[in-house]
Enzyme design. Sequence first.
Site, PDB file in Angstrom:
ATOM      1  N   ASP A  31      42.937  49.230  36.826  1.00 37.18           N
ATOM      2  CA  ASP A  31      43.650  48.792  38.026  1.00 37.18           C
ATOM      3  C   ASP A  31      44.276  47.411  37.818  1.00 37.18           C
ATOM      4  O   ASP A  31      44.150  46.516  38.664  1.00 37.18           O
ATOM      5  CB  ASP A  31      42.702  48.794  39.237  1.00 37.18           C
ATOM      6  N   HIS A  87      34.362  44.639  44.805  1.00 36.37           N
ATOM      7  CA  HIS A  87      33.818  45.661  43.919  1.00 36.37           C
ATOM      8  C   HIS A  87      33.718  45.118  42.506  1.00 36.37           C
ATOM      9  O   HIS A  87      34.387  44.152  42.159  1.00 36.37           O
ATOM     10  CB  HIS A  87      34.712  46.900  43.933  1.00 36.37           C
ATOM     11  N   GLN A 143      35.711  51.576  40.474  1.00 34.68           N
ATOM     12  CA  GLN A 143      35.497  50.295  41.168  1.00 34.68           C
ATOM     13  C   GLN A 143      34.443  50.510  42.253  1.00 34.68           C
ATOM     14  O   GLN A 143      34.753  51.045  43.321  1.00 34.68           O
ATOM     15  CB  GLN A 143      36.822  49.794  41.776  1.00 34.68           C
ATOM     16  N   ASP A 191      40.233  38.581  46.249  1.00 38.01           N
ATOM     17  CA  ASP A 191      40.870  39.891  46.266  1.00 38.01           C
ATOM     18  C   ASP A 191      40.250  40.807  47.325  1.00 38.01           C
ATOM     19  O   ASP A 191      39.036  40.837  47.502  1.00 38.01           O
ATOM     20  CB  ASP A 191      40.695  40.527  44.883  1.00 38.01           C
ATOM     21  N   GLU A 227      43.415  37.401  50.012  1.00 33.91           N
ATOM     22  CA  GLU A 227      44.353  38.511  49.862  1.00 33.91           C
ATOM     23  C   GLU A 227      43.992  39.510  50.951  1.00 33.91           C
ATOM     24  O   GLU A 227      43.045  40.278  50.818  1.00 33.91           O
ATOM     25  CB  GLU A 227      44.249  39.154  48.490  1.00 33.91           C
ATOM     26  N   ARG A 285      53.091  51.292  40.386  1.00 34.87           N
ATOM     27  CA  ARG A 285      53.242  49.842  40.596  1.00 34.87           C
ATOM     28  C   ARG A 285      53.627  49.155  39.283  1.00 34.87           C
ATOM     29  O   ARG A 285      54.131  48.029  39.293  1.00 34.87           O
ATOM     30  CB  ARG A 285      51.936  49.241  41.144  1.00 34.87           C
TER      31      ARG A 285
HETATM   32  C1  GLC Z   1      44.194  44.047  45.625  1.00 33.24           C
HETATM   33  C2  GLC Z   1      45.130  43.956  44.457  1.00 33.24           C
HETATM   34  C3  GLC Z   1      45.516  45.340  44.020  1.00 33.24           C
HETATM   35  C4  GLC Z   1      44.247  46.106  43.667  1.00 33.24           C
HETATM   36  C5  GLC Z   1      43.224  46.063  44.803  1.00 33.24           C
HETATM   37  C6  GLC Z   1      41.864  46.531  44.364  1.00 33.24           C
HETATM   38  O1  GLC Z   1      44.803  44.602  46.734  1.00 33.24           O
HETATM   39  O2  GLC Z   1      46.262  43.189  44.778  1.00 33.24           O
HETATM   40  O3  GLC Z   1      46.408  45.316  42.944  1.00 33.24           O
HETATM   41  O4  GLC Z   1      44.591  47.443  43.385  1.00 33.24           O
HETATM   42  O5  GLC Z   1      43.043  44.768  45.301  1.00 33.24           O
HETATM   43  O6  GLC Z   1      41.211  45.542  43.621  1.00 33.24           O
END
Ligand code: GLC
Length: 648
Positions: A137, A180, A253, A285, A327, A521
């Site tokens: 990821d 995670h 994850q 995150d 985030e 992405r």
């Molecule tokens: C956040 C990141 C993204 C990722 C997700 C899971 O949103 O920006 O890219 O897939 O977390 O960690």
Amino acid sequence: MTPPRDDAVTSRALDRLGALEGAAFLARLDLVQGDLVEALTAVYADRVDVSSFAADLVGDALDAAVARPLPLRVLDRRREVDPAWFLRQDMVGYVCYADRFAGDLQGVAKRVDYLGELGVGYLHLMPLLRPREGENDGGYAVQDYDAVDPRLGTMTDLEQLTGLLHDRDIALCVDLVLNHTAREHEWARKAAAGDPAYRDFYWFFRDRTEPDAYERTLPEVFPDMAPGSFTYLPPGEADPGDEWVWTTFHEFQWDLNWTNPRVFRSMLGVLLTLANHGVDIVRLDAAPFLWKRLGTDCQNQPEAHRILQALRALVRLAMPGVALKAEAIVGPDQLVPYLGAHERFRPECDLAYDNQLMVMLWSAVASRDVRLSAHALARRPRPPAQATWVTYIRNHDDIGWAVADEDAWAVGLDPFRHRQFLASYFSGRHPGSFAEGADFQANPATGDARTSGSAASLLGLEDALERGDAGAASVALTRLETLYAVAYSFGGIPLVYMGDEVAMRSDPDWAAVPSHADDNRWLHRPAMDWAAADRRADPSTTEGRVFSALQRLAAARASTEALRSDGTTTVLHPRSPHVLAYVRTHPRAAPVLGLACFSDTEALVEHEVLEQAGIHTPVLLHSTTGRLDLRDGMLWLPPWGFAWVTTP
Ligand code: GLC
């Protein structure tokens, strides 16, 4: 009220940090202790004795303060003197993957001059801690928080890089994945092996009863590539009897169980250690997902905020120069609390992504109409003065069409149809669309789709070049410059997403790496095109045009105090439905009116708008044309152009 401080802490802090730094630590403890205890009580009172848990955590913060290298303490000191260090108007950010930008961390160090040319004072390197092998990821499946991804370098490289960046007054932002770990992480391995100390680090279930109950209200994050929020554990994968594990994102994850105080303490340790390697801004995150509650979407729960508040208090205590960035890509009403705006102010994160501005800019691009954007941006609560947004037009993720239903209805749009229109427009399906993007995670069950693609491709550059239409290509670049002009002036730290400064298009070969092939992405995560960037000094090239446009935006911003991030943004409502207008004010400065035209034809802004902005004698600060075009008291904006206007 500040709870009384315990004498043992006082003498330990003075002993270990010395009289001066010890006193500063204790002064900070007095400041944060109330917030810390309140937050921990709300989350953990039923699992631990909060005062002794708080004392342990304060002890961890003290250990980190003692271990903090001298140059970082000097930075802390400077930032305690100027807590608004990240709010300065000369702050411009740059976001990239270390490998895609420059091979590895040592490569990044060699490109610091390039960042300097753009006026960058904040560098966000995408996940760089050691991820699991194979699909990970984009680095968000961390196997070891104490090591740098060996493909990028070592902790020593990271420390050397932060030293170099600090010499240039550039702050480093690094991701910390809190929600995670990779299933290969040591905690997860121990949990799977049945170690009683780690079983409670994750969410295991014996059968589908609870997962089914949660899934009744859980949205799917990756409905297409990773459907559902739980992963089946085949026999032998985990302790006998455990059949399912919570995995909000991918099956590899595993969500951490933050109801467990040991998870909190372990992650605090990771955070403090990371910051002691020289990281200035920690990107937390997926912050909204930390707390799960049956019957909800398991996002933005009050406890998730409390956890962030407790982390905030402890980071401030140990290392006051370090900032936290949330985030939280959530609906507009859920966003501001991450900056501490609750029913009363509670310090939480210093920075958060202004996802709403980003979505609203793209909405205005597709519809050539700013009424939805102006309405939505005008009604949202202001961030608290000591915190701010990061503003951006693109990042490494897809664009989710987070248009609030009530905002759409308020301007006469059907929210569902508008969201579908945006996805269709930017995929290029909509008749007449100039965009070349792709649907991400289209969900036939809900009709939702998100969008992937680079800014330049979404704004028409790819389409224009394929058609050999130089005029259309130039208009696409004007759109790109104008969206960045808004990001540089709307309020917050503007972030340049790697490649946008030279108008890089989506990567046609994105699926060539097998572990990327399921995730489009990667369309907008290309490797830096240095041959293109090397043309940046030649104004006759695309790269020269866009790069110098961003340099001029940074210079104009740096010279304008009203554009500090602790200024105020007020959205105005000009008569033209094509013009986004906002005024930036700051007690120390003259106001700045920002104008951006979302139309294929020119637009006029009536004089009253200048007056509402407090601008009596208009003076050009910056614009697409380099001129202030006043005609009969009306201000003229070229198609897709912008202007920043101030007053003496
Ligand atoms: C956040 C990141 C993204 C990722 C997700 C899971 O949103 O920006 O890219 O897939 O977390 O960690």
